[in-house]
Write an enzyme that holds these catalytic residues in place. Structure first.
Site, short mmCIF file in Angstrom:
data_model
loop_
_atom_site.label_atom_id
_atom_site.label_comp_id
_atom_site.label_asym_id
_atom_site.label_seq_id
_atom_site.Cartn_x
_atom_site.Cartn_y
_atom_site.Cartn_z
N GLU A 162 -4.50 -5.60 -11.63
CA GLU A 162 -3.90 -6.36 -12.35
C GLU A 162 -4.51 -7.51 -13.17
OE1 GLU A 162 -0.35 -7.62 -10.36
OE2 GLU A 162 0.51 -5.61 -9.90
N LYS A 208 -5.36 1.11 -9.96
CA LYS A 208 -4.72 0.23 -10.87
C LYS A 208 -5.10 -1.18 -10.71
CE LYS A 208 -0.23 -0.22 -11.41
NZ LYS A 208 0.02 -1.58 -11.18
N ASP A 218 -2.23 1.34 -6.95
CA ASP A 218 -2.70 0.03 -6.87
C ASP A 218 -3.80 -0.34 -5.87
OD1 ASP A 218 -1.36 -1.54 -8.88
OD2 ASP A 218 0.48 -0.97 -7.62
N ASP A 237 2.02 -0.97 -5.41
CA ASP A 237 1.98 -1.81 -4.31
C ASP A 237 3.40 -2.33 -4.17
OD1 ASP A 237 2.06 -3.49 -6.58
OD2 ASP A 237 0.56 -4.75 -5.67
N SER A 238 4.45 -2.16 -5.21
CA SER A 238 5.67 -2.08 -5.18
C SER A 238 6.22 -1.72 -3.81
CB SER A 238 6.51 -1.44 -6.44
OG SER A 238 6.16 -0.37 -6.60
N GLU A 290 3.42 -4.17 -18.68
CA GLU A 290 4.86 -4.48 -17.79
C GLU A 290 5.27 -5.64 -18.33
OE1 GLU A 290 4.69 -4.37 -13.67
OE2 GLU A 290 6.84 -5.11 -13.52
O1 KIV Z 1 3.59 -1.44 -8.26
C1 KIV Z 1 4.31 -0.65 -9.11
O2 KIV Z 1 5.07 0.18 -8.78
C2 KIV Z 1 4.06 -0.99 -10.39
C3 KIV Z 1 4.95 -0.50 -11.34
C4 KIV Z 1 6.12 -0.91 -11.40
C5 KIV Z 1 4.09 -0.55 -12.92
O3 KIV Z 1 2.93 -1.74 -10.78
#
Ligand code: KIV
Length: 274
Positions: free
Chosen positions: A125, A123, A95, A56-57, A192
């Site tokens: 968090e 993924k 994510d 989600d970056s 992270e």
């Molecule tokens: O969203 C993302 O790209 C991430 C990585 C930086 C680990 O969570």
């Protein structure tokens, strides 16, 4: 245009969670890149990148937001589909965006959507509060990567993008969280923004692989965001490295990154929080 998934020097067969567990067991590092589109996904496959993360970056790297919080399920799905079209061999992790897994039931519904879009693992968090969610997903056949430490969706709770686990108390909580999440059924723990020594202890304590970013050398794998690898980030984080500057071309940059992770050259001391 067809984004060929025919491997050149790269992956010759599909990467699975068993592949990653075996690599950990053999003490061989694996490589992860956060990326968002079909041509980069195809390039990653050709460069032997075992795991691609549709992070989600993308809210910050592609869409121009200043955090990951505005990212929607629809945006994630659009990018997962693109990545899955470009890459047939890497393990694709997606994510779940902010507040789409606040309850186990909500997580089930949204994890189903990203899996149907082409992800092989989700993924999420958070620490021990996620254990029931991890168990629910895992028991129903959805692999989970549990992301702990500096979890960007909590940026406002942390008061900024700050390294976590710096006090003995907060380090102990992270060590316990990792064990609880593994016990709940997580397949990977992503660390992270934590001190290298803490990441090293957590990695040694788990049977499942760890992936690190800003977490030192000793995690089982490293992840970097493609924008940082290619020098697209205006103010790159300390833990990242512009590989394009050294190699001059994109494929070479990805290959160099993979090579440096596998040989332990990256991350170097200058990328590490102590
Ligand atoms: O969203 C993302 O790209 C991430 C990585 C930086 C680990 O969570």
């Amino acid at each position: 245009m067809v984004y060929s998934s025919q491997p050149e020097t790269g992956l010759t067969k599909k990467v699975t969670i068993q592949t990653l567990k075996k690599l950990k067991h053999q003490r061989e590092k694996f490589v992860t890149v956060a990326l968002y589109d079909a041509p980069m996904a195809a390039m990653a496959e050709r460069c032997g990148i075992e795991v691609v993360l549709v992070g989600d970056s993308l809210g910050m790297t592609v869409l121009g937001y200043d955090s990951t919080i505005p990212v929607t399920m629809e945006q994630m799905i659009y990018h997962i589909e693109a990545v899955a079209r470009g890459n047939r061999q890497s393990l694709i992790v997606s994510d779940l965006p902010f507040m789409t897994y606040a309850t186990p039931e909500q997580a089930m519904v949204n994890a189903t959507r990203v899996m149907q879009a082409g992800a092989h693992m989700v993924k999420i968090e958070g620490g021990r509060w996620l254990a029931p969610t991890v168990t629910m997903l895992s028991e129903r056949g959805i692999p989970v990567c549990a992301h702990i430490g500096l979890t960007p969706q909590s940026v406002y709770k942390f008061g900024g993008f700050r390294v976590q686990g710096r006090t003995p108390e907060s380090a102990a909580i992270l060590r316990e969280d990792a064990l609880i999440l593994e016990g709940a059924g997580a397949d990977i723990v992503l660390l992270e923004g934590v001190p290298a020594e803490l990441a090293s202890q957590i990695t040694a304590s788990l049977h499942i692989p760890t992936i690190g970013i800003g977490a030192g050398k000793d995690t089982d794998a490293q992840v970097l965001v493609i924008n940082d690898i290619l020098g697209l980030t205006e103010r790159p984080p300390k833990f990242s490295k512009n590989f394009l500057k050294e190699t001059g071309e994109i494929k070479g940059a990805l290959q160099r990154y993979a090579e440096e992770v596998k040989t332990g050259v990256f991350p170097a001391d200058e990328h590490i929080f102590t």
